[in-house]
Structure formats: C-alpha cells, structure tokens
Design a protein around this motif. Structure first.
Motif, short mmCIF file in Angstrom:
data_model
loop_
_atom_site.label_atom_id
_atom_site.label_comp_id
_atom_site.label_asym_id
_atom_site.label_seq_id
_atom_site.Cartn_x
_atom_site.Cartn_y
_atom_site.Cartn_z
N HIS A 1 42.73 40.13 35.43
CA HIS A 1 43.98 39.38 35.39
C HIS A 1 44.96 39.97 36.41
O HIS A 1 44.94 41.17 36.69
N ASP A 2 45.83 39.13 36.97
CA ASP A 2 46.78 39.58 37.98
C ASP A 2 47.58 40.80 37.55
O ASP A 2 47.83 41.69 38.34
N ALA A 3 48.00 40.83 36.29
CA ALA A 3 48.82 41.95 35.81
C ALA A 3 48.04 43.26 35.81
O ALA A 3 48.63 44.33 35.77
N GLU B 1 58.39 41.21 34.06
CA GLU B 1 57.25 41.83 33.40
C GLU B 1 56.06 40.89 33.49
O GLU B 1 56.13 39.75 33.02
N ALA B 2 54.98 41.36 34.09
CA ALA B 2 53.76 40.56 34.17
C ALA B 2 53.05 40.60 32.83
O ALA B 2 53.00 41.64 32.17
N SER B 3 52.51 39.48 32.40
CA SER B 3 51.78 39.39 31.14
C SER B 3 50.28 39.54 31.39
O SER B 3 49.77 39.11 32.42
N THR B 4 49.60 40.12 30.42
CA THR B 4 48.15 40.23 30.52
C THR B 4 47.53 38.89 30.13
O THR B 4 48.19 38.01 29.57
N GLY C 1 44.59 29.97 34.45
CA GLY C 1 44.10 30.60 35.66
C GLY C 1 45.19 30.68 36.70
O GLY C 1 46.36 30.41 36.42
N PRO C 2 44.83 31.06 37.92
CA PRO C 2 45.81 31.18 39.00
C PRO C 2 46.55 29.85 39.22
O PRO C 2 45.94 28.78 39.21
N ILE C 3 47.85 29.93 39.42
CA ILE C 3 48.68 28.74 39.55
C ILE C 3 48.26 27.87 40.74
O ILE C 3 48.37 26.65 40.69
N ASN C 4 47.74 28.49 41.79
CA ASN C 4 47.35 27.70 42.96
C ASN C 4 46.07 26.89 42.74
O ASN C 4 45.70 26.09 43.58
N ARG C 5 45.42 27.05 41.60
CA ARG C 5 44.22 26.25 41.30
C ARG C 5 44.57 24.97 40.58
O ARG C 5 43.68 24.19 40.27
N TRP C 6 45.85 24.73 40.29
CA TRP C 6 46.25 23.52 39.58
C TRP C 6 46.65 22.47 40.60
O TRP C 6 47.70 22.55 41.22
N TYR C 7 45.79 21.48 40.76
CA TYR C 7 46.06 20.37 41.65
C TYR C 7 45.68 19.08 40.91
O TYR C 7 44.51 18.81 40.72
N VAL D 1 46.34 33.27 44.63
CA VAL D 1 47.56 34.05 44.84
C VAL D 1 47.91 34.79 43.57
O VAL D 1 47.57 34.35 42.47
N ILE D 2 48.57 35.91 43.71
CA ILE D 2 49.03 36.66 42.55
C ILE D 2 50.38 36.10 42.16
O ILE D 2 51.33 36.17 42.92
#
Length: 65
Positions: A2-4, A25-28, A47-53, A63-64
C-alpha cells in the motif's frame, strides 16, 4: 504494498509535516478497507486513484496518492 507503506511515501509525509502546513496522515490498506465495512466493494475495488476511469483506460504508471 500500500502507498502508506512505501518508504518514499513516508519520507514525503515527514517532509510535508515538517513544513508547518496542515498535517496529512496516510491510511493503510486495512484502514481504508475498514471504512467500507458493511458495504459491497465492486470491481475494480480499492486501488490507486489513477486507475479509476469511467470511460477509457489507464495510461501511465500508478501514482502515490
């Protein structure tokens, strides 16, 4: 992972916090999933925000966020 949990995310969060701005604060992954307890998470899930299309495909690396 996970990004965090990524070392570069931890360093970036520490620098941001040290700047004197509003804390972030990043969440797990487990924390994020707990927000949806009792709900049905449909595909593609969390999942990663850039995968939502809604119409189209992901381009570029994750992207983180």
């Amino acid at each position: 992972m996970h990004d965090a949990d990524l070392p570069q995310a931890s360093v970036a969060n520490a620098r941001y916090a040290a700047s004197g701005t509003i804390p972030y604060e990043a969440s797990t992954a487990e924390e994020m999933t707990s927000f949806a307890v009792g709900l049905t998470i449909t595909e593609p899930g969390l999942g990663p925000i850039n995968r939502w299309y809604p119409e189209g495909e992901m381009t570029g690396p994750d992207v983180i966020q």
